[in-house]
Design an enzyme around this catalytic site. Structure first.
Site, PDB file in Angstrom:
ATOM      1  N   CYS A  13      20.078 -22.133 -18.082  1.00 17.03           N
ATOM      2  CA  CYS A  13      20.354 -20.988 -18.231  1.00 17.03           C
ATOM      3  C   CYS A  13      22.383 -20.581 -17.809  1.00 17.03           C
ATOM      4  CB  CYS A  13      19.903 -20.486 -17.564  1.00 17.03           C
ATOM      5  SG  CYS A  13      17.821 -21.004 -17.273  1.00 17.03           S
ATOM      6  N   LYS A  53      18.996  -9.351 -17.221  1.00 19.46           N
ATOM      7  CA  LYS A  53      18.957 -10.783 -17.202  1.00 19.46           C
ATOM      8  C   LYS A  53      20.215 -12.047 -16.716  1.00 19.46           C
ATOM      9  CE  LYS A  53      17.257 -14.839 -17.240  1.00 19.46           C
ATOM     10  NZ  LYS A  53      16.621 -15.956 -15.768  1.00 19.46           N
TER      11      LYS A  53
HETATM   12  N1  SAJ Z   1      25.414 -25.096  -9.083  1.00 21.12           N
HETATM   13  C1  SAJ Z   1      26.672 -25.660  -7.922  1.00 21.12           C
HETATM   14  N2  SAJ Z   1      27.321 -24.689  -6.749  1.00 21.12           N
HETATM   15  C2  SAJ Z   1      26.068 -24.037  -6.612  1.00 21.12           C
HETATM   16  C3  SAJ Z   1      25.009 -23.721  -6.831  1.00 21.12           C
HETATM   17  C4  SAJ Z   1      25.018 -24.181  -7.764  1.00 21.12           C
HETATM   18  O1  SAJ Z   1      27.533 -26.380  -8.995  1.00 21.12           O
HETATM   19  O2  SAJ Z   1      26.399 -23.672  -5.649  1.00 21.12           O
HETATM   20  C5  SAJ Z   1      25.130 -25.986 -10.046  1.00 21.12           C
HETATM   21  C6  SAJ Z   1      24.162 -26.310 -10.421  1.00 21.12           C
HETATM   22  O3  SAJ Z   1      24.499 -27.947  -9.779  1.00 21.12           O
HETATM   23  C7  SAJ Z   1      23.889 -26.858 -11.515  1.00 21.12           C
HETATM   24  C8  SAJ Z   1      23.815 -24.783 -11.543  1.00 21.12           C
HETATM   25  O4  SAJ Z   1      25.004 -25.118 -11.354  1.00 21.12           O
HETATM   26  O5  SAJ Z   1      24.456 -28.215 -12.302  1.00 21.12           O
HETATM   27  C9  SAJ Z   1      22.480 -24.391 -11.921  1.00 21.12           C
HETATM   28  O6  SAJ Z   1      21.935 -25.061 -10.916  1.00 21.12           O
HETATM   29  P1  SAJ Z   1      20.778 -23.165 -10.459  1.00 21.12           P
HETATM   30  O7  SAJ Z   1      19.958 -24.149  -9.253  1.00 21.12           O
HETATM   31  O8  SAJ Z   1      21.626 -22.162  -9.701  1.00 21.12           O
HETATM   32  O9  SAJ Z   1      20.431 -22.996 -11.090  1.00 21.12           O
HETATM   33  P2  SAJ Z   1      19.188 -23.004 -12.308  1.00 21.12           P
HETATM   34  O10 SAJ Z   1      20.127 -22.976 -13.387  1.00 21.12           O
HETATM   35  O11 SAJ Z   1      18.665 -24.388 -12.392  1.00 21.12           O
HETATM   36  O12 SAJ Z   1      18.024 -21.639 -12.404  1.00 21.12           O
HETATM   37  C10 SAJ Z   1      18.988 -20.456 -12.948  1.00 21.12           C
HETATM   38  C11 SAJ Z   1      18.096 -19.403 -11.868  1.00 21.12           C
HETATM   39  N3  SAJ Z   1      19.353 -18.112 -11.668  1.00 21.12           N
HETATM   40  C12 SAJ Z   1      19.922 -17.397 -10.524  1.00 21.12           C
HETATM   41  O13 SAJ Z   1      20.079 -18.609  -9.878  1.00 21.12           O
HETATM   42  C13 SAJ Z   1      20.763 -16.762 -10.668  1.00 21.12           C
HETATM   43  C14 SAJ Z   1      17.130 -19.122 -11.972  1.00 21.12           C
HETATM   44  O14 SAJ Z   1      16.343 -18.383 -10.670  1.00 21.12           O
HETATM   45  C15 SAJ Z   1      16.546 -18.028 -13.311  1.00 21.12           C
HETATM   46  O15 SAJ Z   1      15.434 -18.250 -13.944  1.00 21.12           O
HETATM   47  C16 SAJ Z   1      17.112 -19.770 -14.123  1.00 21.12           C
HETATM   48  O16 SAJ Z   1      18.717 -20.000 -14.358  1.00 21.12           O
HETATM   49  C17 SAJ Z   1      17.094 -19.508 -15.571  1.00 21.12           C
HETATM   50  O17 SAJ Z   1      16.417 -19.780 -16.394  1.00 21.12           O
HETATM   51  O18 SAJ Z   1      17.505 -17.830 -16.143  1.00 21.12           O
END
Ligand code: SAJ
Length: 414
Positions: free
Chosen positions: A268, A214
């Site tokens: 997360c 995780k």
């Molecule tokens: N972000 C970027 N660039 C990208 C992708 C994301 O700057 O290319 C930023 C987003 O804007 C945001 C942050 O990263 O601020 C996180 O967003 P996210 O959509 O990547 O992820 P979360 O935090 O909403 O959810 C994550 C997910 N983990 C992964 O994709 C590995 C989700 O599957 C998990 O279940 C969740 O964390 C968790 O609960 O741990």
């Protein structure tokens, strides 16, 4: 497949626990949802929800109406206990597993021989074993896997949630699950629960491996976003367009660079990598540096806005978006909020557009910032800062930006 357990208790009814409870109930399982938060329990008792997530309201109201989902403040006997409580970090980036401990202490009095306890909260490696120790101390009349192995009265497993906010109900059912047992039989018993409920596959392993899996998933994403964010700083210094650089590099068959942005938010990805750093500090310089790079990005964006503002007399600045990612209302750990807060100390005329909230969050209250609708905010603005790529911003007629200084941290208006 039909569920094999009749009564399941879910401890912690937040972003993960409530959807999990509702999905289990929709499969015919009697679910006892437990939370200490009055707002959560009372809302669910009325068939309502206290968080925002597509389709969750309908599922919860249906489950409550049929009597399959019931919310309470204190645990009651059940066959399975699923723990979905928060695991934040303390000021020094140390994992805080006190809510897991509180959940274990709460279920201890009602545990009975034959029960299965599954921890789903993101946790440092070794937490499931530690929870077994806490339970064993409170219930000397029962035996637990760390000492009794396969013969233990209580089975215990770790199975991390991995659902994406905004798509929780879909991903809860469709995603594969990693199920780690304190013994192989513990893993098998936990997998039997999930197999009756989800369409994804279950992969069995040990609890410790599942705990690190995780953390690894979110650290992987954080490191990759940090690479994109670092690249954006490099491109800016060399006066190149980072979006063009990434788009062209991604034409290579084995390159897939993520998107730079204003920083990394949410509960997360910005948190979990620290759990790895805490458990193996000497071995994790890359993961720690990625966190530093991503945490530094909001300040960098604020500096760029202030530099642009210096070139205009009495600049009117509008920031678009507060949530940590598009089309949701979640402001937790949002870099957009951090940027607006930093700007507020320096810009007199500062407006914010966030279509998903009705009022400014506490962190921004009393700082002289006005919350406006998109149209009103753009009229007369000198500087437009795009922070969160919500749909209405993506659909904006570019003519509305003519003559303004535009700082687009998400690259949506290229
Ligand atoms: N972000 C970027 N660039 C990208 C992708 C994301 O700057 O290319 C930023 C987003 O804007 C945001 C942050 O990263 O601020 C996180 O967003 P996210 O959509 O990547 O992820 P979360 O935090 O909403 O959810 C994550 C997910 N983990 C992964 O994709 C590995 C989700 O599957 C998990 O279940 C969740 O964390 C968790 O609960 O741990």
């Amino acid at each position: 497949m039909k569920p094999i357990y009749e009564t399941v208790s879910v401890i912690g009814l937040g972003y993960i626990g409530l959807p999990t409870a509702a999905v289990l109930a929709s499969r015919g399982i009697s679910v006892i949802g437990v939370d200490v938060n009055e707002k959560a329990v009372e809302a669910i008792r009325r068939g309502q929800i206290h968080i925002v997530e597509p389709d969750l309201g309908t599922l919860v109201s249906g489950a409550v109406a049929t009597g399959k989902l019931r919310a309470t403040y204190k645990p009651e006997p059940a066959e399975v206990f699923i723990i979905t409580v928060p695991t934040p970090f303390t000021d020094g980036h140390k994992p805080d597993i006190s809510y897991v401990r509180a959940a274990a202490e709460a279920i201890a009095p009602v545990l009975a021989k034959g029960n299965l306890v599954i921890l789903e909260s993101t946790s440092p490696v070794g937490t499931t074993e530690q929870a077994a120790g806490w339970l064993a101390a409170l219930r000397p009349d029962l035996s637990f896997p760390p000492t009794a192995g396969e013969k233990a009265d209580i089975s215990m497993a770790y199975s991390p949630e991995r659902v994406l906010p905004g798509r929780i109900l879909t991903e809860l059912v469709q995603n594969d699950r990693v199920v780690g047992g304190l013994t192989p039989r513990c893993a098998e018993r936990a997998a039997a629960l999930y197999r009756g409920v989800i369409d994804g596959e279950c992969f069995l392993t040990t609890a410790r491996t599942a705990e690190l899996v995780k953390l690894t998933e979110n650290a992987f994403r954080d490191v990759n976003i940090a690479f994109a964010n670092e690249l954006s700083l490099i491109a800016e210094k060399l006066d190149l367009d980072v979006w063009e650089v990434i788009a062209l590099a991604n034409r290579h068959p084995r390159v897939n660079i993520l998107k730079p942005g204003p920083g990394v938010g949410g509960h997360c990805i910005a948190v979990d990598p620290w759990f790895i750093v805490d458990s193996a500090p000497e071995e994790s310089p890359l993961i720690r540096t990625a966190r530093t790079v991503n945490d530094g990005k909001p300040h960098h964006v604020a500096k760029a806005v202030l530099a642009a503002a210096k070139r205009i007399a009495a600049p009117r600045v509008v920031c678009l978006g507060l949530s940590y990612k598009p089309d949701i209302d979640d402001l937790r750990e949002s870099p957009s909020v951090e940027i607006v807060r930093e700007l507020a100390g320096h810009i007199q005329d500062l407006a914010v557009v966030e279509p998903h909230v009705r009022e400014l969050p506490k962190a921004l209250a009393g700082l002289g910032i006005t919350l406006k609708d998109l149209d009103a905010a753009l009229t007369g603005a000198d500087i437009v800062v795009l922070l969160t790529d919500h749909q209405p911003f993506r659909a904006l007629d570019r003519q509305r930006l003519a003559g303004k200084t535009v700082i687009d941290t998400r690259g949506i208006w290229r």
